[in-house]
Design an enzyme around this catalytic site. Structure first.
Site, PDB file in Angstrom:
ATOM      1  N   ASP A  11       6.290 -27.274 -61.386  1.00 41.38           N
ATOM      2  CA  ASP A  11       5.381 -27.468 -62.604  1.00 41.38           C
ATOM      3  C   ASP A  11       5.967 -26.789 -63.767  1.00 41.38           C
ATOM      4  O   ASP A  11       5.179 -25.981 -64.302  1.00 41.38           O
ATOM      5  CB  ASP A  11       3.896 -27.356 -62.354  1.00 41.38           C
ATOM      6  CG  ASP A  11       3.777 -25.718 -62.062  1.00 41.38           C
ATOM      7  OD1 ASP A  11       2.567 -25.430 -62.352  1.00 41.38           O
ATOM      8  OD2 ASP A  11       4.607 -25.038 -61.471  1.00 41.38           O
ATOM      9  N   ASP A  16       9.010 -21.112 -63.298  1.00 44.75           N
ATOM     10  CA  ASP A  16       9.740 -22.193 -62.581  1.00 44.75           C
ATOM     11  C   ASP A  16      11.136 -22.452 -62.921  1.00 44.75           C
ATOM     12  O   ASP A  16      12.216 -22.889 -62.472  1.00 44.75           O
ATOM     13  CB  ASP A  16       8.917 -23.686 -62.808  1.00 44.75           C
ATOM     14  CG  ASP A  16       7.406 -23.439 -62.338  1.00 44.75           C
ATOM     15  OD1 ASP A  16       6.680 -22.904 -63.054  1.00 44.75           O
ATOM     16  OD2 ASP A  16       7.175 -24.266 -60.979  1.00 44.75           O
ATOM     17  N   ASN A  41       0.995 -26.229 -64.493  1.00 42.27           N
ATOM     18  CA  ASN A  41       1.022 -25.390 -65.560  1.00 42.27           C
ATOM     19  C   ASN A  41       0.423 -25.942 -66.961  1.00 42.27           C
ATOM     20  O   ASN A  41      -0.359 -25.473 -67.498  1.00 42.27           O
ATOM     21  CB  ASN A  41       2.279 -24.506 -65.807  1.00 42.27           C
ATOM     22  CG  ASN A  41       2.625 -23.444 -64.734  1.00 42.27           C
ATOM     23  OD1 ASN A  41       1.767 -22.468 -64.569  1.00 42.27           O
ATOM     24  ND2 ASN A  41       3.713 -23.663 -64.324  1.00 42.27           N
ATOM     25  N   THR A 124       6.912 -24.917 -56.044  1.00 40.50           N
ATOM     26  CA  THR A 124       6.456 -24.015 -56.766  1.00 40.50           C
ATOM     27  C   THR A 124       5.399 -24.258 -57.629  1.00 40.50           C
ATOM     28  O   THR A 124       5.021 -23.699 -59.006  1.00 40.50           O
ATOM     29  CB  THR A 124       7.591 -23.306 -57.593  1.00 40.50           C
ATOM     30  OG1 THR A 124       8.249 -24.435 -58.564  1.00 40.50           O
ATOM     31  CG2 THR A 124       8.876 -22.855 -56.813  1.00 40.50           C
ATOM     32  N   PHE A 165      -3.330 -19.895 -58.489  1.00 44.34           N
ATOM     33  CA  PHE A 165      -3.452 -21.213 -59.306  1.00 44.34           C
ATOM     34  C   PHE A 165      -2.869 -22.369 -58.546  1.00 44.34           C
ATOM     35  O   PHE A 165      -3.742 -23.113 -58.618  1.00 44.34           O
ATOM     36  CB  PHE A 165      -2.529 -20.830 -60.681  1.00 44.34           C
ATOM     37  CG  PHE A 165      -2.359 -22.013 -61.319  1.00 44.34           C
ATOM     38  CD1 PHE A 165      -1.323 -22.907 -61.570  1.00 44.34           C
ATOM     39  CD2 PHE A 165      -3.426 -22.412 -62.683  1.00 44.34           C
ATOM     40  CE1 PHE A 165      -1.209 -24.109 -62.099  1.00 44.34           C
ATOM     41  CE2 PHE A 165      -3.293 -23.300 -63.109  1.00 44.34           C
ATOM     42  CZ  PHE A 165      -2.207 -24.267 -63.150  1.00 44.34           C
ATOM     43  N   ASN A 166      -1.844 -22.255 -57.893  1.00 39.01           N
ATOM     44  CA  ASN A 166      -1.150 -23.362 -57.464  1.00 39.01           C
ATOM     45  C   ASN A 166      -2.032 -24.131 -56.215  1.00 39.01           C
ATOM     46  O   ASN A 166      -2.509 -25.123 -56.116  1.00 39.01           O
ATOM     47  CB  ASN A 166       0.344 -23.458 -56.663  1.00 39.01           C
ATOM     48  CG  ASN A 166       1.049 -23.165 -57.823  1.00 39.01           C
ATOM     49  OD1 ASN A 166       1.259 -23.701 -59.176  1.00 39.01           O
ATOM     50  ND2 ASN A 166       2.163 -22.606 -57.534  1.00 39.01           N
ATOM     51  N   HIS A 238       6.940 -15.218 -60.516  1.00 38.55           N
ATOM     52  CA  HIS A 238       6.451 -15.760 -59.126  1.00 38.55           C
ATOM     53  C   HIS A 238       7.473 -16.496 -58.382  1.00 38.55           C
ATOM     54  O   HIS A 238       8.100 -16.670 -57.254  1.00 38.55           O
ATOM     55  CB  HIS A 238       5.200 -16.456 -59.146  1.00 38.55           C
ATOM     56  CG  HIS A 238       3.902 -15.713 -59.950  1.00 38.55           C
ATOM     57  ND1 HIS A 238       2.957 -14.928 -59.290  1.00 38.55           N
ATOM     58  CD2 HIS A 238       3.752 -15.762 -61.299  1.00 38.55           C
ATOM     59  CE1 HIS A 238       2.146 -14.467 -60.260  1.00 38.55           C
ATOM     60  NE2 HIS A 238       2.457 -14.854 -61.382  1.00 38.55           N
ATOM     61  N   ASP A 239       7.760 -17.457 -58.973  1.00 33.14           N
ATOM     62  CA  ASP A 239       8.581 -18.711 -58.526  1.00 33.14           C
ATOM     63  C   ASP A 239      10.024 -18.327 -58.189  1.00 33.14           C
ATOM     64  O   ASP A 239      10.675 -18.805 -57.283  1.00 33.14           O
ATOM     65  CB  ASP A 239       8.744 -19.935 -59.343  1.00 33.14           C
ATOM     66  CG  ASP A 239       7.216 -20.536 -59.582  1.00 33.14           C
ATOM     67  OD1 ASP A 239       7.080 -21.258 -60.637  1.00 33.14           O
ATOM     68  OD2 ASP A 239       6.452 -20.111 -58.668  1.00 33.14           O
TER      69      ASP A 239
HETATM   70  O1  RIB Z   1       0.427 -18.320 -59.572  1.00 35.49           O
HETATM   71  C1  RIB Z   1       1.315 -18.643 -59.902  1.00 35.49           C
HETATM   72  C2  RIB Z   1       2.094 -19.989 -59.907  1.00 35.49           C
HETATM   73  O2  RIB Z   1       1.327 -20.947 -60.542  1.00 35.49           O
HETATM   74  C3  RIB Z   1       3.617 -20.194 -60.551  1.00 35.49           C
HETATM   75  O3  RIB Z   1       4.044 -20.865 -59.507  1.00 35.49           O
HETATM   76  C4  RIB Z   1       3.191 -20.576 -61.721  1.00 35.49           C
HETATM   77  O4  RIB Z   1       4.465 -21.272 -62.050  1.00 35.49           O
HETATM   78  C5  RIB Z   1       2.017 -21.323 -61.596  1.00 35.49           C
HETATM   79  O5  RIB Z   1       2.455 -22.727 -61.235  1.00 35.49           O
HETATM   80 CA    CA Z   2       5.101 -22.974 -60.847  1.00 35.00          CA
END
Ligand code: RIB
Ligand code: CA
Length: 317
Positions: A11, A16, A41, A124, A165-166, A238-239
């Site tokens: 996303d 990413d 996102n 991701t 979040f994801n 993160h990704d």
């Molecule tokens: O929580 C972080 C994740 O959520 C990452 O993948 C960021 O790109 C969002 O998608």
């Molecule tokens: Ca992401």
């Protein structure tokens, strides 16, 4: 050594984008089968354009297929942490290429069918596309060797006090993926919140004179700028850790737990709930199912990234 067949579902989003750059730089070790996009996102049009434009301006011809514009059952909730476009202030040249003719669900299945049971799936973003593919193609679960997801958290959250979040955006999809019976590595906030970009790392990256490093620096600078607008003096990639963990598994410490996902809760929507005490150990339906990342060799992570970006031609000026 044969190349690892990988499918990425993203996303795009700043982190990413860093993961995609790492994938392009790993072409000697991996075969990137396809990239599919999902709303997360930012809305789907933006995550898709960001992904296509990034890959094409870096010279990659890998197919990009558009996916879900909203979660399985809920309305889409985006984040401001990647700026309005998803890439902060970074303006990419607009590609004239078309998206792949198949949608994300069929493209995921196509990637799996072409990898002879060896496919590594990296998610991701919200896991809507994979969940839909698993529902449409019952034999898909036998064609994916391992799923790596940047998502979830054994403790805490970044979208709510309980969820990442994801997983929060599409908890129903995350639940389907977690319960699919496919070997899965959850690269959650427990390790990815440690990937706040250190200034020394950014300084080292600025010394690397090649298009990949320059793009990564632009994206990381943009991510920091957006986060600072909202009062956070750091930005996490993160990704990128979830991708690097595929090629460098020794960087993560994993613990296997029975994990399920909360879809009914208000306070706990999208929480990835783990059995830390073995309370479910007598229940055959609730056995340890997810390899959860509980620690990361951060020094090793930054070293791998500098080597990956630094070895792509171009000098440390
Ligand atoms: O929580 C972080 C994740 O959520 C990452 O993948 C960021 O790109 C969002 O998608
Ligand atoms: Ca992401």
């Amino acid at each position: 050594m044969s190349k690892l067949p990988i499918h990425m579902d993203v996303d795009t989003g700043t982190d990413d984008a860093i993961a995609l750059l790492c994938a392009l730089l790993s072409e000697d070790q991996i075969e990137l089968k396809a990239v599919t996009t999902v709303a997360g996102n930012v809305p789907l049009d933006l995550t898709s354009a960001n992904t296509l434009n990034l890959l094409r301006c870096m010279g990659s011809k890998v197919k990009v297929a558009r996916g879900a514009e909203k979660p399985l059952e809920r309305e889409l909730e985006c984040t401001v942490c990647h700026g309005k476009t998803g890439l902060g202030s970074v303006q990419l040249p607009e590609s004239q290429d078309s998206f792949y003719e198949k949608d994300a669900v069929d493209t995921i299945y196509e990637s799996a069918c072409s990898a002879d049971g060896e496919l590594i799936f990296l998610g991701t973003g919200p896991e809507t596309n994979l969940a839909k593919a698993l529902m449409k193609y019952p034999d898909l679960k036998d064609k994916i060797k391992r799923i790596y997801v940047m998502g979830g958290a054994l403790h805490g959250g970044n979208m709510t006090l309980a969820s990442e979040f994801n997983a929060y955006v599409d908890p129903e999809a995350f639940k389907i993926v977690v319960n699919a019976g496919i070997p899965m590595t959850m690269v959650g906030l427990d390790v990815t919140l440690k990937t706040a970009i250190p200034m020394w790392f950014l300084d080292e990256m600025r010394k690397i004179d090649n298009p990949y490093a320059r793009m990564a620096v632009d994206v990381m600078d943009a991510s920091l700028a957006v986060n600072r607008e909202y009062g956070y003096d750091e930005a996490n990639i993160h990704d990128a850790l979830a991708f690097i963990a595929i090629l460098y598994p020794e960087l993560l410490t994993l613990k296997k737990y029975y994990v399920d996902v909360e879809t009914q809760g208000v306070l706990t929507r999208g929480m990835t709930v783990a059995d830390f005490t073995g309370v479910c150990e007598m229940d055959p339906a609730k056995q340890e199912n997810i390899d959860c990342a509980v620690n990361v060799d951060l020094e090793g992570f930054w070293k791998v990234l500098l080597s990956l970006f630094g070895n792509r031609g171009g000098s440390k000026v």
